[in-house]
Design a protein around this motif. Structure first.
Motif, PDB file in Angstrom:
ATOM      1  N   TYR A 229       0.723  -1.209  -0.041  1.00  0.00           N
ATOM      2  CA  TYR A 229      -0.108   0.223  -0.111  1.00  0.00           C
ATOM      3  C   TYR A 229       0.715   1.252   0.093  1.00  0.00           C
ATOM      4  O   TYR A 229       0.602   2.204  -0.835  1.00  0.00           O
ATOM      5  CB  TYR A 229      -0.910  -0.079   1.229  1.00  0.00           C
ATOM      6  CG  TYR A 229      -1.714   1.078   1.074  1.00  0.00           C
ATOM      7  CD1 TYR A 229      -2.928   1.396   0.422  1.00  0.00           C
ATOM      8  CD2 TYR A 229      -1.543   2.359   2.085  1.00  0.00           C
ATOM      9  CE1 TYR A 229      -3.944   2.448   0.413  1.00  0.00           C
ATOM     10  CE2 TYR A 229      -2.452   3.374   1.899  1.00  0.00           C
ATOM     11  CZ  TYR A 229      -3.445   3.405   1.569  1.00  0.00           C
ATOM     12  OH  TYR A 229      -4.227   4.740   1.406  1.00  0.00           O
TER      13      TYR A 229
ATOM     14  N   HIS B 112       0.092   5.608 -11.308  1.00  0.00           N
ATOM     15  CA  HIS B 112      -0.320   6.849 -11.204  1.00  0.00           C
ATOM     16  C   HIS B 112      -1.871   7.409 -10.658  1.00  0.00           C
ATOM     17  O   HIS B 112      -1.807   8.305 -10.059  1.00  0.00           O
ATOM     18  CB  HIS B 112      -0.534   7.467 -12.874  1.00  0.00           C
ATOM     19  CG  HIS B 112      -0.636   8.840 -12.867  1.00  0.00           C
ATOM     20  ND1 HIS B 112      -0.028   9.594 -12.285  1.00  0.00           N
ATOM     21  CD2 HIS B 112      -1.423   9.462 -13.677  1.00  0.00           C
ATOM     22  CE1 HIS B 112      -0.232  11.180 -12.568  1.00  0.00           C
ATOM     23  NE2 HIS B 112      -1.271  10.813 -13.651  1.00  0.00           N
ATOM     24  N   LYS B 113      -2.571   6.154 -10.409  1.00  0.00           N
ATOM     25  CA  LYS B 113      -3.798   6.461  -9.989  1.00  0.00           C
ATOM     26  C   LYS B 113      -3.975   5.378  -8.912  1.00  0.00           C
ATOM     27  O   LYS B 113      -4.863   4.435  -9.194  1.00  0.00           O
ATOM     28  CB  LYS B 113      -5.035   6.452 -11.197  1.00  0.00           C
ATOM     29  CG  LYS B 113      -4.834   7.665 -12.298  1.00  0.00           C
ATOM     30  CD  LYS B 113      -5.636   7.517 -13.523  1.00  0.00           C
ATOM     31  CE  LYS B 113      -5.525   8.432 -14.539  1.00  0.00           C
ATOM     32  NZ  LYS B 113      -6.431   8.261 -15.704  1.00  0.00           N
ATOM     33  N   PRO B 114      -3.426   5.444  -8.218  1.00  0.00           N
ATOM     34  CA  PRO B 114      -3.510   4.176  -7.047  1.00  0.00           C
ATOM     35  C   PRO B 114      -5.060   3.900  -6.358  1.00  0.00           C
ATOM     36  O   PRO B 114      -5.221   2.706  -6.326  1.00  0.00           O
ATOM     37  CB  PRO B 114      -2.344   4.635  -5.895  1.00  0.00           C
ATOM     38  CG  PRO B 114      -2.231   5.982  -5.995  1.00  0.00           C
ATOM     39  CD  PRO B 114      -2.484   6.311  -7.437  1.00  0.00           C
ATOM     40  N   GLU B 115      -5.752   5.099  -6.196  1.00  0.00           N
ATOM     41  CA  GLU B 115      -7.378   4.734  -5.919  1.00  0.00           C
ATOM     42  C   GLU B 115      -7.876   3.934  -6.626  1.00  0.00           C
ATOM     43  O   GLU B 115      -8.677   3.099  -6.384  1.00  0.00           O
ATOM     44  CB  GLU B 115      -7.708   5.949  -5.506  1.00  0.00           C
ATOM     45  CG  GLU B 115      -6.986   6.537  -4.073  1.00  0.00           C
ATOM     46  CD  GLU B 115      -7.719   7.839  -3.965  1.00  0.00           C
ATOM     47  OE1 GLU B 115      -8.780   8.192  -4.303  1.00  0.00           O
ATOM     48  OE2 GLU B 115      -7.267   8.456  -2.685  1.00  0.00           O
TER      49      GLU B 115
ATOM     50  N   GLU C 249      -5.746   2.124 -15.739  1.00  0.00           N
ATOM     51  CA  GLU C 249      -5.683   3.602 -15.577  1.00  0.00           C
ATOM     52  C   GLU C 249      -6.151   4.299 -16.353  1.00  0.00           C
ATOM     53  O   GLU C 249      -6.430   5.507 -16.505  1.00  0.00           O
ATOM     54  CB  GLU C 249      -4.181   3.947 -15.133  1.00  0.00           C
ATOM     55  CG  GLU C 249      -3.939   3.228 -13.679  1.00  0.00           C
ATOM     56  CD  GLU C 249      -2.305   3.361 -13.492  1.00  0.00           C
ATOM     57  OE1 GLU C 249      -1.946   4.293 -12.610  1.00  0.00           O
ATOM     58  OE2 GLU C 249      -1.402   2.532 -13.704  1.00  0.00           O
TER      59      GLU C 249
ATOM     60  N   SER D 101       2.437   1.724  -3.413  1.00  0.00           N
ATOM     61  CA  SER D 101       1.618   2.114  -4.604  1.00  0.00           C
ATOM     62  C   SER D 101       1.713   3.394  -5.266  1.00  0.00           C
ATOM     63  O   SER D 101       1.644   3.639  -6.411  1.00  0.00           O
ATOM     64  CB  SER D 101      -0.034   1.927  -4.250  1.00  0.00           C
ATOM     65  OG  SER D 101      -0.410   2.932  -2.997  1.00  0.00           O
ATOM     66  N   LYS D 102       1.989   4.629  -4.412  1.00  0.00           N
ATOM     67  CA  LYS D 102       2.084   5.539  -4.912  1.00  0.00           C
ATOM     68  C   LYS D 102       3.310   5.721  -6.003  1.00  0.00           C
ATOM     69  O   LYS D 102       3.429   6.734  -6.829  1.00  0.00           O
ATOM     70  CB  LYS D 102       2.285   6.995  -3.988  1.00  0.00           C
ATOM     71  CG  LYS D 102       3.438   6.459  -3.082  1.00  0.00           C
ATOM     72  CD  LYS D 102       3.528   7.744  -1.985  1.00  0.00           C
ATOM     73  CE  LYS D 102       4.966   7.503  -0.950  1.00  0.00           C
ATOM     74  NZ  LYS D 102       4.597   6.389  -0.123  1.00  0.00           N
ATOM     75  N   TYR D 103       4.457   4.753  -5.830  1.00  0.00           N
ATOM     76  CA  TYR D 103       5.360   4.893  -6.730  1.00  0.00           C
ATOM     77  C   TYR D 103       5.245   3.766  -7.909  1.00  0.00           C
ATOM     78  O   TYR D 103       6.021   3.722  -8.864  1.00  0.00           O
ATOM     79  CB  TYR D 103       6.737   4.277  -5.847  1.00  0.00           C
ATOM     80  CG  TYR D 103       7.004   5.098  -4.748  1.00  0.00           C
ATOM     81  CD1 TYR D 103       7.583   6.275  -5.135  1.00  0.00           C
ATOM     82  CD2 TYR D 103       7.315   4.424  -3.237  1.00  0.00           C
ATOM     83  CE1 TYR D 103       8.049   7.046  -3.839  1.00  0.00           C
ATOM     84  CE2 TYR D 103       7.448   5.022  -2.415  1.00  0.00           C
ATOM     85  CZ  TYR D 103       7.792   6.477  -2.453  1.00  0.00           C
ATOM     86  OH  TYR D 103       8.193   7.387  -1.628  1.00  0.00           O
TER      87      TYR D 103
ATOM     88  N   TYR E 163       4.412   6.730 -15.112  1.00  0.00           N
ATOM     89  CA  TYR E 163       4.667   6.670 -14.002  1.00  0.00           C
ATOM     90  C   TYR E 163       4.957   5.369 -13.093  1.00  0.00           C
ATOM     91  O   TYR E 163       4.790   5.199 -11.952  1.00  0.00           O
ATOM     92  CB  TYR E 163       3.619   7.550 -13.086  1.00  0.00           C
ATOM     93  CG  TYR E 163       3.264   8.893 -13.453  1.00  0.00           C
ATOM     94  CD1 TYR E 163       3.863  10.201 -13.211  1.00  0.00           C
ATOM     95  CD2 TYR E 163       2.383   9.163 -14.648  1.00  0.00           C
ATOM     96  CE1 TYR E 163       3.778  11.198 -13.521  1.00  0.00           C
ATOM     97  CE2 TYR E 163       2.148  10.298 -14.945  1.00  0.00           C
ATOM     98  CZ  TYR E 163       2.949  11.496 -14.446  1.00  0.00           C
ATOM     99  OH  TYR E 163       2.623  12.701 -15.145  1.00  0.00           O
TER     100      TYR E 163
END
Length: 259
Positions: free
Chosen positions: A147, A155-158, A243, A150-152, A209
């Motif tokens: 979790y 680009h759209k983790p949510e 994404e 996930s930001k790495y 990304y």
């Protein structure tokens, strides 16, 4: 799920549609469920076969295996189903397997789509990313680590998280030992000297990304495969089919119609 025994291992798969064969190869830790979008589109025109690789999904969990085992499994699987030639789409780990099949049996691959690919690795991309952010991940469980990373990765983790929760409902969870075995299978491979053997029409897709297999890795793959086409998705990470689903569908469809 139908299952077959190849190379001494039970492999499970799902099949959809009819026509020329099209085999889908999933990523590390996943299974055929990750191809929901691709299956819904491709089954209109192809006999789509979504395979659970050894050590994954509902296929047999063996304690030790290699990337070469994955590659030979696909070739033996094709033999079992009497598939002389197929199109292949592999994502992440699946793209490594697909490269291996296209390198060692080039005459058996008609069209090749490699999504978020790389041509070599000393470790799995996940292990490499965990090592790069080790300080940030201290004290976290495996789930908490993924979790945090996930930001790495996306680009759209949510968006990817919501999609994952929906499609992963029936996906068997790998034990820590099974996860380690799956990661070790991706250590120390290098297809770069061999990619010029590939004769299939090839499309390589990367997400700008993507911190696991960034675009430079995908571009390198495309540059080494004769006449391959490379497309970078500007608003995606490691999951361009999720994404940017409409652009992904368009790019893949146009490639298949041209080939």
């Amino acid at each position: 799920m139908p299952e077959v025994n190849v190379n001494g291992v039970q492999l499970c798969y799902e099949e959809y549609g009819s026509g020329e064969p099209f085999i889908l190869l999933h990523g590390l830790g996943g299974d055929h469920h990750m191809f929901e979008n691709e299956i819904n589109e491709l089954k209109k025109s192809y006999w789509v076969i979504a395979l659970d690789s050894r050590g994954h999904g509902r296929s047999e969990k063996v304690p030790h295996y290699t990337l070469e085992d994955h590659v030979q499994d696909v070739i033996a699987f094709m033999d079992h189903l009497n598939i002389e030639k197929t199109s292949l789409l592999g994502a992440s780990m699946g793209s490594y397997i697909a490269q291996g099949v296209a390198v060692f049996s080039p005459e058996r691959v008609k069209q090749l789509i490699l999504v978020v690919a790389k041509a070599f690795g000393k470790t799995s991309s996940t292990v490499r990313l965990q090592e790069e952010h080790a300080d940030e991940l201290k004290g976290l469980t495996e789930e908490e680590q993924m979790y945090a990373l996930s930001k790495y990765i996306f680009h759209k983790p949510e968006m990817v998280g919501e999609w994952s929760q929906r499609v992963d409902v029936d996906v068997p969870v790998l034990t820590p030992e099974q996860q380690i075995a799956a990661q070790k299978a991706l250590e120390n491979f290098d297809f770069r000297p061999l990619l010029d053997r590939i004769t299939a029409e090839t499309l390589v897709i990367s997400g700008r990304y993507d911190g696991l297999n960034p675009p430079k890795d995908g571009r390198e793959v495309a540059n080494l495969i004769p006449n391959a086409r490379f497309v970078e998705f500007e608003h995606s990470g490691h999951a361009p089919s999720v994404e940017e689903p409409e652009r992904y569908r368009q790019v893949v469809t146009e490639f298949l119609n041209r080939s």
